[in-house]
Design a protein around this motif. Sequence first.
Motif, mmCIF file in Angstrom:
data_model
loop_
_atom_site.group_PDB
_atom_site.id
_atom_site.type_symbol
_atom_site.label_atom_id
_atom_site.label_comp_id
_atom_site.label_asym_id
_atom_site.label_seq_id
_atom_site.Cartn_x
_atom_site.Cartn_y
_atom_site.Cartn_z
ATOM 1 N N GLY A 60 -1.421 4.581 0.087
ATOM 2 C CA GLY A 60 -2.609 3.861 -0.322
ATOM 3 C C GLY A 60 -3.027 4.251 -1.724
ATOM 4 O O GLY A 60 -2.406 5.102 -2.368
ATOM 5 N N SER A 61 -4.107 3.674 -2.205
ATOM 6 C CA SER A 61 -4.568 3.937 -3.568
ATOM 7 C C SER A 61 -5.018 5.379 -3.755
ATOM 8 O O SER A 61 -4.992 5.902 -4.873
ATOM 9 C CB SER A 61 -5.705 2.985 -3.931
ATOM 10 O OG SER A 61 -6.783 3.128 -3.006
ATOM 11 N N ASP A 62 -5.431 6.050 -2.660
ATOM 12 C CA ASP A 62 -5.890 7.433 -2.761
ATOM 13 C C ASP A 62 -4.773 8.443 -2.538
ATOM 14 O O ASP A 62 -5.010 9.647 -2.535
ATOM 15 C CB ASP A 62 -7.017 7.686 -1.762
ATOM 16 C CG ASP A 62 -6.583 7.422 -0.314
ATOM 17 O OD1 ASP A 62 -5.428 7.010 -0.103
ATOM 18 O OD2 ASP A 62 -7.419 7.607 0.598
ATOM 19 N N GLY A 63 -3.539 7.937 -2.340
ATOM 20 C CA GLY A 63 -2.399 8.823 -2.132
ATOM 21 C C GLY A 63 -2.070 9.063 -0.680
ATOM 22 O O GLY A 63 -0.933 9.441 -0.355
ATOM 23 N N ASP A 64 -3.032 8.896 0.232
ATOM 24 C CA ASP A 64 -2.742 9.013 1.660
ATOM 25 C C ASP A 64 -1.903 7.823 2.110
ATOM 26 O O ASP A 64 -1.854 6.783 1.441
ATOM 27 C CB ASP A 64 -4.032 9.062 2.475
ATOM 28 C CG ASP A 64 -4.761 10.387 2.310
ATOM 29 O OD1 ASP A 64 -4.136 11.347 1.832
ATOM 30 O OD2 ASP A 64 -5.958 10.444 2.655
ATOM 31 N N HIS A 91 -7.338 0.253 8.260
ATOM 32 C CA HIS A 91 -6.520 -0.734 7.549
ATOM 33 C C HIS A 91 -5.859 -1.734 8.504
ATOM 34 O O HIS A 91 -4.995 -2.502 8.085
ATOM 35 C CB HIS A 91 -5.460 -0.034 6.701
ATOM 36 C CG HIS A 91 -6.017 0.630 5.482
ATOM 37 N ND1 HIS A 91 -6.299 -0.059 4.326
ATOM 38 C CD2 HIS A 91 -6.373 1.922 5.259
ATOM 39 C CE1 HIS A 91 -6.788 0.781 3.419
ATOM 40 N NE2 HIS A 91 -6.850 1.987 3.963
#
Length: 316
Positions: A60-64, A91
Motif C-alpha cells: 500500500g501507499s504506507d508500505g504495509d 481495503h
Amino acid sequence: MDGILKGLRPYTPKDLPLLRLLLERARAWPPSGPPTEEDMLTRWRRRWVVPQSDVSVLPGSDGDFIGCSQTIRLGHGAPRLGFEIAVLPEHRHEGVGGALYNLVEARARELAITHMTSPVFLAPGETRPDSASFLERRGLHVESSYWQMRIDGLCDPVPPRWPEGIVCRRFGNPDHDAARWAQLIRESFNEHATAEGIVAQLSEEGVSPEGYFFAVDSRTGLEVGTSRSRIDYTSGKQLGYVGTVGVLPAYRGMGIAEALIRETLNYLGAREVCSATLFVENQNAAARNLYDKMGWRQVYRTDHYWKRLVQPAGAI
C-alpha cells in the motif's frame, strides 16, 4: 484490474514480517493463534510452497501490504491449483480480492488446471466468514470440512489396550513397510498413496520412522491399521501431530484405532511433547465421537472450497 493491482510483485524474504502482519490482520491464518514468522516458513515447507514464485504481495501507499495471493500446483488425482488470498479488512470491497482471484484463475487456465481449491478457516461457533461469501460468489463450493482437534497432558501417559490377537509394531524395513503403508491408506481411506510418497514423507522435518505404528493381526501377520506422529514447532513450542489413523474395514469396531492413537501419543509424551493435534473429517461421526471420548477438543474447522474449470476445446 491493472490499476487496482498496481505494485503487485513477487514475494522476497525481506517481506516476511509485513506478510505475517497482513495474514494476522486479515484473519487468513488458522485461528489456533496468531502466526509467527517461523510458523509461516514451516507451513510453506510442509506444503512445498516456493514463496518467491508462488506468493505475490501488494504494498500500500504506507508500505504495509494491502493484500497477497498464494498459489501452488497440487498432485494426485485431477490437476488442482491450491490458492489462498488475503486482503486487509479496510481495503475489502475495493476490488482487490476480486482482481487477485482473476489472476489466480487465469494462471489455472494457462496451466490447463481443471480444479481450483482454497481453504476457509472457522473458529468453533463461527458460521459465515467473509472469505466464504467471497469464494461462493465466484463459483466455489464446500467439498469437505475437517476439524483440528487438540489434546494436552501427554506427559502423563495412558497405556493402550490392544484387542486380543492384535499387536503393535513400528515402521521397519522401508522397502516393505512403505509399500504396505501406502496400500493400507488406499484400502482404509480410499485415497491415493504410493510407497515413494511415504518414503518422502519420512524425510520431512520432525518425522521419524519410530513414530509410525502398524496394528498387526498376530494370527496372520497382516498389518491392519496405521497411525503416525510428527513433532512440529508452533510459536516456538513443540507440538505433536497425529495422522493417518486408519483401520481396515473388517477390523473396525474392536478398539484398534484408540489403541493406535494411545501408542502414538505415548511416543510423543516420551519425547516431552505434552500436546498434540490431529485433523478429522467433519462428517466422520464415529471418529469424532472417539476423539471426544479420549479428551480431544475442537480448535478450528477448515472448509475446503472447490471449483471445476471448463477448459477450452483443444486445451492440453
